[in-house]
Design a protein around this motif. Sequence first.
Motif, PDB file in Angstrom:
ATOM      1  N   ARG A  13       0.828  -1.090   0.041  1.00 16.04           N
ATOM      2  CA  ARG A  13       0.050  -0.093  -0.004  1.00 16.04           C
ATOM      3  C   ARG A  13       0.872   1.270  -0.049  1.00 16.04           C
ATOM      4  O   ARG A  13       2.129   1.362   0.254  1.00 16.04           O
ATOM      5  N   ASP A  14       0.228   2.501  -0.441  1.00 14.05           N
ATOM      6  CA  ASP A  14       0.864   3.500  -0.209  1.00 14.05           C
ATOM      7  C   ASP A  14       1.356   3.769   1.365  1.00 14.05           C
ATOM      8  O   ASP A  14       0.596   3.600   2.226  1.00 14.05           O
ATOM      9  N   GLY A  15       2.792   4.295   1.309  1.00 18.12           N
ATOM     10  CA  GLY A  15       3.011   4.274   2.695  1.00 18.12           C
ATOM     11  C   GLY A  15       3.928   2.986   3.172  1.00 18.12           C
ATOM     12  O   GLY A  15       4.562   3.272   4.291  1.00 18.12           O
ATOM     13  N   ASP A  16       4.061   1.977   2.632  1.00 20.82           N
ATOM     14  CA  ASP A  16       4.739   0.993   3.089  1.00 20.82           C
ATOM     15  C   ASP A  16       6.520   1.130   2.700  1.00 20.82           C
ATOM     16  O   ASP A  16       6.459   1.866   2.091  1.00 20.82           O
ATOM     17  N   ILE A  17       7.074   0.499   3.543  1.00 21.87           N
ATOM     18  CA  ILE A  17       8.544   0.383   3.230  1.00 21.87           C
ATOM     19  C   ILE A  17       9.100  -0.842   3.204  1.00 21.87           C
ATOM     20  O   ILE A  17       8.872  -1.564   3.891  1.00 21.87           O
ATOM     21  N   LEU A  18       9.935  -0.864   1.911  1.00 23.33           N
ATOM     22  CA  LEU A  18      10.523  -2.459   1.739  1.00 23.33           C
ATOM     23  C   LEU A  18      11.964  -1.961   2.128  1.00 23.33           C
ATOM     24  O   LEU A  18      12.564  -0.919   2.085  1.00 23.33           O
ATOM     25  N   VAL A  19      12.450  -2.999   3.091  1.00 19.08           N
ATOM     26  CA  VAL A  19      13.458  -2.962   3.802  1.00 19.08           C
ATOM     27  C   VAL A  19      14.318  -4.294   2.911  1.00 19.08           C
ATOM     28  O   VAL A  19      14.205  -5.484   3.315  1.00 19.08           O
ATOM     29  N   VAL A  20      15.667  -3.974   2.205  1.00 21.69           N
ATOM     30  CA  VAL A  20      16.160  -4.894   1.578  1.00 21.69           C
ATOM     31  C   VAL A  20      17.646  -5.266   1.901  1.00 21.69           C
ATOM     32  O   VAL A  20      18.428  -4.228   2.163  1.00 21.69           O
ATOM     33  N   THR A  21      17.927  -6.481   2.142  1.00 18.91           N
ATOM     34  CA  THR A  21      19.282  -6.932   2.521  1.00 18.91           C
ATOM     35  C   THR A  21      20.400  -6.386   1.471  1.00 18.91           C
ATOM     36  O   THR A  21      20.101  -6.868   0.120  1.00 18.91           O
ATOM     37  N   SER A  22      21.292  -5.753   1.664  1.00 18.50           N
ATOM     38  CA  SER A  22      22.330  -5.384   0.695  1.00 18.50           C
ATOM     39  C   SER A  22      22.868  -6.487   0.027  1.00 18.50           C
ATOM     40  O   SER A  22      23.292  -6.348  -1.074  1.00 18.50           O
ATOM     41  N   LYS A  23      23.013  -7.804   0.607  1.00 16.53           N
ATOM     42  CA  LYS A  23      23.624  -8.858  -0.293  1.00 16.53           C
ATOM     43  C   LYS A  23      22.813  -8.991  -1.517  1.00 16.53           C
ATOM     44  O   LYS A  23      23.663  -9.540  -2.522  1.00 16.53           O
ATOM     45  N   ILE A  24      21.615  -9.167  -1.345  1.00 16.16           N
ATOM     46  CA  ILE A  24      20.828  -9.290  -2.810  1.00 16.16           C
ATOM     47  C   ILE A  24      21.135  -8.321  -3.872  1.00 16.16           C
ATOM     48  O   ILE A  24      21.221  -8.390  -5.017  1.00 16.16           O
ATOM     49  N   VAL A  25      21.437  -7.163  -3.110  1.00 11.89           N
ATOM     50  CA  VAL A  25      21.736  -5.973  -4.374  1.00 11.89           C
ATOM     51  C   VAL A  25      23.006  -6.164  -4.681  1.00 11.89           C
ATOM     52  O   VAL A  25      23.370  -5.912  -6.031  1.00 11.89           O
ATOM     53  N   SER A  26      23.951  -6.466  -3.781  1.00 10.87           N
ATOM     54  CA  SER A  26      25.613  -6.682  -4.324  1.00 10.87           C
ATOM     55  C   SER A  26      25.376  -7.999  -5.382  1.00 10.87           C
ATOM     56  O   SER A  26      26.157  -7.812  -6.596  1.00 10.87           O
ATOM     57  N   LYS A  27      24.655  -9.162  -5.268  1.00  6.36           N
ATOM     58  CA  LYS A  27      24.617 -10.009  -6.035  1.00  6.36           C
ATOM     59  C   LYS A  27      24.115  -9.620  -7.378  1.00  6.36           C
ATOM     60  O   LYS A  27      24.707 -10.094  -8.484  1.00  6.36           O
ATOM     61  N   SER A  28      23.203  -9.036  -7.327  1.00 14.44           N
ATOM     62  CA  SER A  28      22.460  -8.504  -8.628  1.00 14.44           C
ATOM     63  C   SER A  28      23.156  -7.537  -9.299  1.00 14.44           C
ATOM     64  O   SER A  28      23.491  -7.863 -10.734  1.00 14.44           O
ATOM     65  N   GLU A  29      24.267  -6.850  -8.786  1.00  9.39           N
ATOM     66  CA  GLU A  29      25.114  -5.944  -9.575  1.00  9.39           C
ATOM     67  C   GLU A  29      26.422  -6.603  -9.606  1.00  9.39           C
ATOM     68  O   GLU A  29      27.181  -5.827 -10.230  1.00  9.39           O
ATOM     69  N   GLY A  30      26.615  -7.717  -9.379  1.00 10.22           N
ATOM     70  CA  GLY A  30      27.951  -8.449  -9.630  1.00 10.22           C
ATOM     71  C   GLY A  30      29.067  -8.265  -8.940  1.00 10.22           C
ATOM     72  O   GLY A  30      30.126  -8.085  -9.544  1.00 10.22           O
ATOM     73  N   MET A  31      28.828  -7.846  -7.879  1.00 12.36           N
ATOM     74  CA  MET A  31      29.943  -7.282  -6.685  1.00 12.36           C
ATOM     75  C   MET A  31      30.693  -8.663  -6.173  1.00 12.36           C
ATOM     76  O   MET A  31      31.423  -8.418  -5.139  1.00 12.36           O
ATOM     77  N   GLN A  32      30.382 -10.073  -6.691  1.00 15.71           N
ATOM     78  CA  GLN A  32      31.331 -10.990  -6.206  1.00 15.71           C
ATOM     79  C   GLN A  32      32.556 -10.938  -6.304  1.00 15.71           C
ATOM     80  O   GLN A  32      33.164 -10.479  -7.617  1.00 15.71           O
ATOM     81  N   VAL A  33      33.550 -11.367  -5.698  1.00 17.63           N
ATOM     82  CA  VAL A  33      34.908 -11.585  -6.065  1.00 17.63           C
ATOM     83  C   VAL A  33      35.277 -13.074  -5.563  1.00 17.63           C
ATOM     84  O   VAL A  33      34.767 -13.467  -4.291  1.00 17.63           O
ATOM     85  N   PRO A  34      36.378 -13.465  -6.124  1.00 20.99           N
ATOM     86  CA  PRO A  34      36.991 -14.919  -5.532  1.00 20.99           C
ATOM     87  C   PRO A  34      37.324 -14.592  -4.120  1.00 20.99           C
ATOM     88  O   PRO A  34      37.939 -13.559  -3.683  1.00 20.99           O
ATOM     89  N   ALA A  35      37.344 -15.418  -3.223  1.00 20.74           N
ATOM     90  CA  ALA A  35      37.484 -15.443  -1.796  1.00 20.74           C
ATOM     91  C   ALA A  35      39.107 -15.212  -1.518  1.00 20.74           C
ATOM     92  O   ALA A  35      39.527 -14.529  -0.582  1.00 20.74           O
ATOM     93  N   SER A  36      39.891 -15.817  -2.592  1.00 17.96           N
ATOM     94  CA  SER A  36      41.280 -15.532  -2.291  1.00 17.96           C
ATOM     95  C   SER A  36      41.524 -14.096  -2.488  1.00 17.96           C
ATOM     96  O   SER A  36      42.930 -13.791  -2.149  1.00 17.96           O
ATOM     97  N   GLU A  37      40.677 -13.321  -3.094  1.00 17.18           N
ATOM     98  CA  GLU A  37      41.221 -11.838  -3.229  1.00 17.18           C
ATOM     99  C   GLU A  37      40.411 -10.963  -2.356  1.00 17.18           C
ATOM    100  O   GLU A  37      40.199  -9.772  -2.511  1.00 17.18           O
ATOM    101  N   ARG A  38      39.972 -11.573  -1.171  1.00 18.09           N
ATOM    102  CA  ARG A  38      39.287 -10.842  -0.264  1.00 18.09           C
ATOM    103  C   ARG A  38      40.101  -9.599   0.324  1.00 18.09           C
ATOM    104  O   ARG A  38      39.674  -8.358   0.376  1.00 18.09           O
TER     105      ARG A  38
END
Length: 276
Positions: free
Chosen positions: A44-69
């Motif tokens: 409804r109007d006025g609702d707020i969606l709270v989104v974990t950054s992890k799925i935003v990062s995944k969709s934006e391709g922010m993954q790196v090999p663990a060896s390059e952490r």
Amino acid sequence: MMTPRLTVWGLEGIPEIVAGDDLVVRIGEAVDAAAHNDPDAALRDGDILVVTSKIVSKSEGMQVPASEREKAIADDTVRIVAERVHPGGVMKIVETRQGLIMAAAGIDMSNVPEGVALRLPEDPDRSARALCAGLRQRLGVDIGVIITDTIGRAWRVGQTDQAIGAAGLQLTDDLRGANDANGRPLHVTVAVVADEIAGAADLVKGKTSGIPVAVVRGLGRLVRDLDGPGARTLARVGDDDMFRFGSAEAFRLGYEAAMAELGEGRIAASTKQRQD
């Protein structure tokens, strides 16, 4: 007068997100499915969606090999705030490119495939604006969006969620100039409602439930146009940061200042002797 009431629930049905996924589509489909099963779950109007950054990062391709952490941490670090040696290595608290103060620049290896580390979104406020605009158009309702990540606190044990990106809502409730319940004036109280909402939403999202999005209902007074300030404006920077330096930095700066002052004193004394 109506009793204030806040409702928070997790949005189920969002699949595992991979690079290139359109979060407007994925979240919109989950909202449609939830509304089909429970009409009250339709946004409804006025609702707020709270989104974990992890799925935003995944969709934006922010993954790196663990060896390059470690390299990714260095790349995403503006300055080191504090360091502490522990049995597993050195923990670094740093200021990130996004203006956040976080351990390891917020680069995480939980809830990702084996051998992968995940960086924060490049610009969480930009991501929040795009997601909010897209969902408003798709769903036909005026909502706000908060992107969250987990953070520790300097003087409290454990972690909680905070807003690292936001769009379409008022982030703070500035009570300065108002009176408290006893009629006394408030001089410094600024409630950071974006962080309070982030913490409330994490109670239904959690870290192990596989629910990366929550809906918060009851705070429609905070929902605004998309051109308002983002979560980056919540960071204390420069002279406003009362704890800008870690102990090692503070010691070094104090030592250098003392040596400089001592050197100036010697020069002044030598000059006076020559004059005498």
